[in-house]
Design a protein around this motif. Structure first.
Motif, mmCIF file in Angstrom:
data_model
loop_
_atom_site.group_PDB
_atom_site.id
_atom_site.type_symbol
_atom_site.label_atom_id
_atom_site.label_comp_id
_atom_site.label_asym_id
_atom_site.label_seq_id
_atom_site.Cartn_x
_atom_site.Cartn_y
_atom_site.Cartn_z
ATOM 1 N N TYR A 184 0.586 -1.268 0.168
ATOM 2 C CA TYR A 184 1.082 -1.726 1.472
ATOM 3 C C TYR A 184 1.731 -3.095 1.306
ATOM 4 O O TYR A 184 1.247 -3.947 0.576
ATOM 5 C CB TYR A 184 -0.067 -1.818 2.485
ATOM 6 N N THR A 215 0.881 1.403 12.844
ATOM 7 C CA THR A 215 0.011 2.136 11.922
ATOM 8 C C THR A 215 0.068 1.490 10.550
ATOM 9 O O THR A 215 1.085 0.885 10.179
ATOM 10 C CB THR A 215 0.459 3.606 11.794
ATOM 11 N N GLU A 236 0.213 3.073 7.859
ATOM 12 C CA GLU A 236 1.152 3.842 7.050
ATOM 13 C C GLU A 236 2.580 3.312 7.176
ATOM 14 O O GLU A 236 3.411 3.520 6.302
ATOM 15 C CB GLU A 236 1.094 5.333 7.411
ATOM 16 N N ALA A 267 3.351 1.196 4.269
ATOM 17 C CA ALA A 267 3.196 1.779 2.927
ATOM 18 C C ALA A 267 4.438 1.521 2.087
ATOM 19 O O ALA A 267 5.562 1.525 2.584
ATOM 20 C CB ALA A 267 2.942 3.290 3.040
#
Length: 104
Positions: free
Chosen positions: A71, A98, A100, A103
């Motif tokens: 991340y 989020t 994600e 990422a």
């Protein structure tokens, strides 16, 4: 009867004498041990093995390969995904984003 100061002075004198005796006996004891080690061919490693320990370096548990970054934050912050979530990412998740979305 002796006063407290006299007793404390006697204690200090006796402690100094004890330290001098210990130093003299320590030197003689070390010389005796070294002579016996040489006579029998004993090494420090032999002594360590006899005590159940080794002089080999102990692994620290860390490998030479750090975990890859998973991340990346908006200001260049990074996190591998291991351990506690860093504050920068926790703040972004609290804002509704989020994890994600950061990422790599």
């Amino acid at each position: 009867m002796s006063s407290l100061i006299e007793i404390q002075n006697q204690i200090a004198l006796l402690q100094k004498q004890a330290e001098e005796i210990k130093a003299a006996e320590l030197a003689a004891t070390i010389a005796d041990i070294l002579a016996k080690m040489e006579a029998f061919g004993i090494t420090v490693e032999d002594l360590d093995r006899a005590k159940g320990r080794s002089r080999k370096p102990v692994a620290t548990g860390k490998s030479g390969n750090p975990a890859p970054v998973k991340y990346r934050g908006p200001n260049g912050e990074t996190w591998t995904g291991r351990g506690l979530m860093p504050r920068w990412l926790a703040a972004k998740v609290a804002e509704g984003q989020t994890k994600e979305s950061f990422a790599v």
